[in-house]
Write a protein that holds these residues in place. Structure first.
Motif, PDB file in Angstrom:
ATOM      1  N   SER A  23       0.800  -1.136   0.053  1.00 54.80           N
ATOM      2  CA  SER A  23      -0.133  -0.045  -0.038  1.00 54.80           C
ATOM      3  C   SER A  23       0.746   1.124   0.064  1.00 54.80           C
ATOM      4  CB  SER A  23      -1.057   0.026   1.129  1.00 54.80           C
ATOM      5  OG  SER A  23      -0.192  -0.280   2.508  1.00 54.80           O
ATOM      6  N   ALA A  57      -1.006 -14.092  13.324  1.00 54.29           N
ATOM      7  CA  ALA A  57       0.004 -14.109  12.453  1.00 54.29           C
ATOM      8  C   ALA A  57       0.631 -12.899  12.038  1.00 54.29           C
ATOM      9  CB  ALA A  57      -0.768 -14.752  11.151  1.00 54.29           C
ATOM     10  N   THR A  78       3.107  -8.239   2.252  1.00 54.53           N
ATOM     11  CA  THR A  78       2.965  -8.589   0.909  1.00 54.53           C
ATOM     12  C   THR A  78       4.206  -9.159   0.437  1.00 54.53           C
ATOM     13  OG1 THR A  78       1.634  -6.800   0.898  1.00 54.53           O
ATOM     14  CG2 THR A  78       2.206  -7.569  -1.126  1.00 54.53           C
ATOM     15  N   GLN A 128       3.606 -12.922  18.332  1.00 56.12           N
ATOM     16  CA  GLN A 128       3.562 -13.194  16.508  1.00 56.12           C
ATOM     17  C   GLN A 128       3.506 -14.557  16.272  1.00 56.12           C
ATOM     18  OE1 GLN A 128       4.032 -10.071  17.880  1.00 56.12           O
ATOM     19  NE2 GLN A 128       2.800  -8.627  17.023  1.00 56.12           N
ATOM     20  N   ASP A 187      10.461  -4.105  10.196  1.00 60.69           N
ATOM     21  CA  ASP A 187       9.900  -3.993  11.607  1.00 60.69           C
ATOM     22  C   ASP A 187      11.026  -4.408  12.629  1.00 60.69           C
ATOM     23  OD1 ASP A 187       7.136  -4.066  10.991  1.00 60.69           O
ATOM     24  OD2 ASP A 187       7.154  -5.951  10.295  1.00 60.69           O
ATOM     25  N   LYS A 199      -4.338  -0.087   8.367  1.00 60.98           N
ATOM     26  CA  LYS A 199      -3.251   0.244   9.584  1.00 60.98           C
ATOM     27  C   LYS A 199      -3.262   1.843   9.840  1.00 60.98           C
ATOM     28  CE  LYS A 199      -0.474  -2.989   6.896  1.00 60.98           C
ATOM     29  NZ  LYS A 199      -0.523  -4.226   7.227  1.00 60.98           N
TER      30      LYS A 199
END
Ligand code: ADP
Length: 544
Positions: free
Chosen positions: A177, A314, A318, A348, A407, A513
């Motif tokens: 995005s 999860a 992308t 996670q 991240d 988000k």
């Protein structure tokens, strides 16, 4: 010769062939935008996909060319995936929630030849058609006229053999995005999609089988619908699709079709909870809910678990097809108390076989898996990106194929990964890092808080200090003191925001988000009331 095994290219059409042959009668149900319901099955999807493949060839579409969709989840969209890929084309799913400028850029950059779209997005098509330079054919999924999907495939019988070739050929294109700069294309291959599907159906992952009835809320235009259309064909899943995201419709479908599995971003569960609270209804048969795309708040996980539902939290993107990690009950699950189980699910999860993870510091040194050492999260594997589509900058991985996710995370000794932030969102206070995600999650656990965003704002002494923006739940009058009081029990003292501001709403990206770039821009000249002295004791507690 010693002997050996066969050449057998891992191509996506083998998935639909398998589903037709082995699970042909498993249903695919669709709730359409006009409120009608249709039923087909994997045999029907396969037949229509071959008819579409013939139709696309008759339009002159050639191997490798892109066929785009602008559509919600429904059976014809599924047909479009398999029909396009089966004739050697590349299915390009466009996110209709993007801004016009991005929609124009993406379709032109992908050089899409055909656009298959939902009637609901006719205004977008009418508006942008003059600017889309490569699209020659426009086909509406859910209308009756001569330009409709049914009219396009009507002349064809489906007597078609799937195009064969290398498993390394591309089959699908998805754009990220792009919260900054232009969106980037991620090109999936036949092989990466098939191997990803094999990993995904496993019990420790999405737990898909011929017993599963899945209602994917994650849209088919978002990160390959998390690979579900491929994994579902592999496992013979019954799919229930809704072309509208109304919790009343979703809840009814879940109960009428006895849906056992669902998957979506956290916000869809928030609206489902509101609906449940208002009506007293709830999904009765759900066994496993997969949540990803952004951190699932603790209160959400806890509520679903109290309903007896397993939550698969999860993480992915992308660029990772998208599964990177997912949580599932470990060996000692039964010995853990409920709070401990929830604690674990809030993290996670672990990698399935195939992908590898590591955390590195700013100098690229690998950090220990001790649950404390945080750093940049990197990933590699057969379904992880190597280079963006048509990117002149070359590969986006290092010489050992590590892809830097952007991240920030820690890895615990048991292998569980925990996202602490996105590298550009971390709040850097006096040389130490404050996790904006943890601060937000802690705030969202406070009664009366609907949503919260933490950003770093300039501070003369500490470089940055946290500012917390809060949206109140409807009818709530929760105040600053109550939130501070709640936060005190959940985060380190020096993490406490210097200020809390109440706002009516927060900006989001097209994939739901928080749009932190917009918030940082909005508050870039913000002067904290506390000035440099007031924050000092808080920040000093950090260093000591
Ligand atoms: P985009 O950046 O285009 O929105 P994606 O939808 O691919 O792209 O988003 C990927 C990012 O979403 C990850 O890098 C991570 O920051 C965030 N994310 C995804 N799942 C989780 C999760 N379970 N917890 C926290 N963050 C997540």
């Amino acid at each position: 010769m010693l002997g050996g095994m066969q050449d057998f290219e891992l191509r996506v059409p083998r998935l639909i062939e398998h589903a037709e042959r082995e699970h042909g009668q498993r249903e695919i149900v669709t709730w359409w935008a006009d409120g009608t319901t249709t039923r087909t099955n994997w045999a029907g999807i396969g037949r229509d996909a071959r008819r579409l493949a013939q139709a696309l060839e008759s339009l002159g579409i050639r191997r490798g060319e892109r066929v785009a969709t602008l559509a919600m989840n429904h059976s014809r969209h599924l047909v479009a995936w398999y029909g396009t890929i089966g004739m050697g084309g590349v299915i390009h799913t466009i996110n209709p929630r993007l801004f016009d400028e991005q929609l124009v850029y993406i379709a032109n950059h992908a050089e899409d030849k055909v656009l298959l779209y939902d009637k609901a997005f006719q205004p977008i098509v009418d508006r942008l058609r003059p600017q889309w330079t490569s699209i020659a054919h426009y086909v509406c999924f859910d209308s009756d006229g001569p330009d409709s999907f049914e009219a396009l495939i009507a002349p064809f019988e489906g007597d078609y053999r799937w195009v064969e070739g290398s498993e390394r050929e591309p089959c699908m294109l998805c754009y990220t995005s792009g919260t900054t700069g232009n969106p980037k294309g991620v090109l999936y291959e036949h092989r990466s999609s098939v191997i990803h599907a094999m990993a995904e159906i496993a019990p420790a992952c999405f737990d898909l089988s011929a017993q599963a009835v899945a209602l994917p809320i994650v849209p088919m235009f978002h990160a390959a619908a998390w690979g579900l259309p491929f994994a579902g064909a592999m496992a013979g899943v019954k799919f229930v699709y809704s072309a509208v995201n109304d919790p009343a419709v979703l809840c009814s479908l879940m109960n009428e079709e006895k849906v056992t599995h669902s998957a979506g971003v956290p916000t869809v569960w928030l609206s489902m909870f509101q609906y449940m609270d208002a009506t007293g209804r709830k999904p009765e048969h759900l066994r496993l809910v997969t949540i990803g795309g952004s951190a699932a708040p603790r209160a959400m996980i806890e509520r679903l678990m109290r309903m007896g539902i397993r939550v698969g939290h999860a993480w992915g993107m992308t660029e990772t097809s998208p599964i990177g990690t997912i949580g599932s009950p470990p060996a000692d699950w039964a010995e853990m108390d409920f709070g401990g189980q929830v604690d674990l699910v809030c993290k996670q999860g672990r990698v399935p076989f195939g992908v590898e993870l590591r955390v590195v510091d700013d100098e690229g040194r690998e950090q220990p898996r001790d649950g404390k050492s945080s750093g940049r999260l990197q990933i590699r594997g057969p379904w992880i990106i190597k280079r963006y589509f048509q990117d002149e900058q070359g590969d986006c991985v290092d010489e050992e194929n590590w892809f830097d996710t952007g991240d920030v995370a820690v890895i615990h000794p048991c292998g569980t990964m925990q996202i602490t932030d996105r590298s550009k969102d971390v709040i850097k206070s006096g040389g130490e890092w404050i996790s904006s995600v943890e601060l937000e999650n802690a705030a969202m656990g406070c009664a009366g808080v609907a949503e919260a965003a933490a950003i770093g704002v300039q501070h003369p002494k500490w470089a940055e200090r946290p500012l917390l923006l809060v949206v109140r739940k409807e009818g709530s009058d929760v105040d600053e003191a109550a939130i501070r009081d709640h936060l005190k029990d959940h985060v380190a003292r020096w993490w406490l925001p210097d200020e809390i501001l109440f706002v009516d709403s927060l900006p989001h990206t097209a994939t739901g988000k928080l749009l932190k770039t917009a918030l940082r821009e909005r508050y870039k000249d913000y002067r904290l009331e506390t000035g440099d002295d007031a924050a000092q004791p808080i920040a000093e507690a950090a260093q000591g």
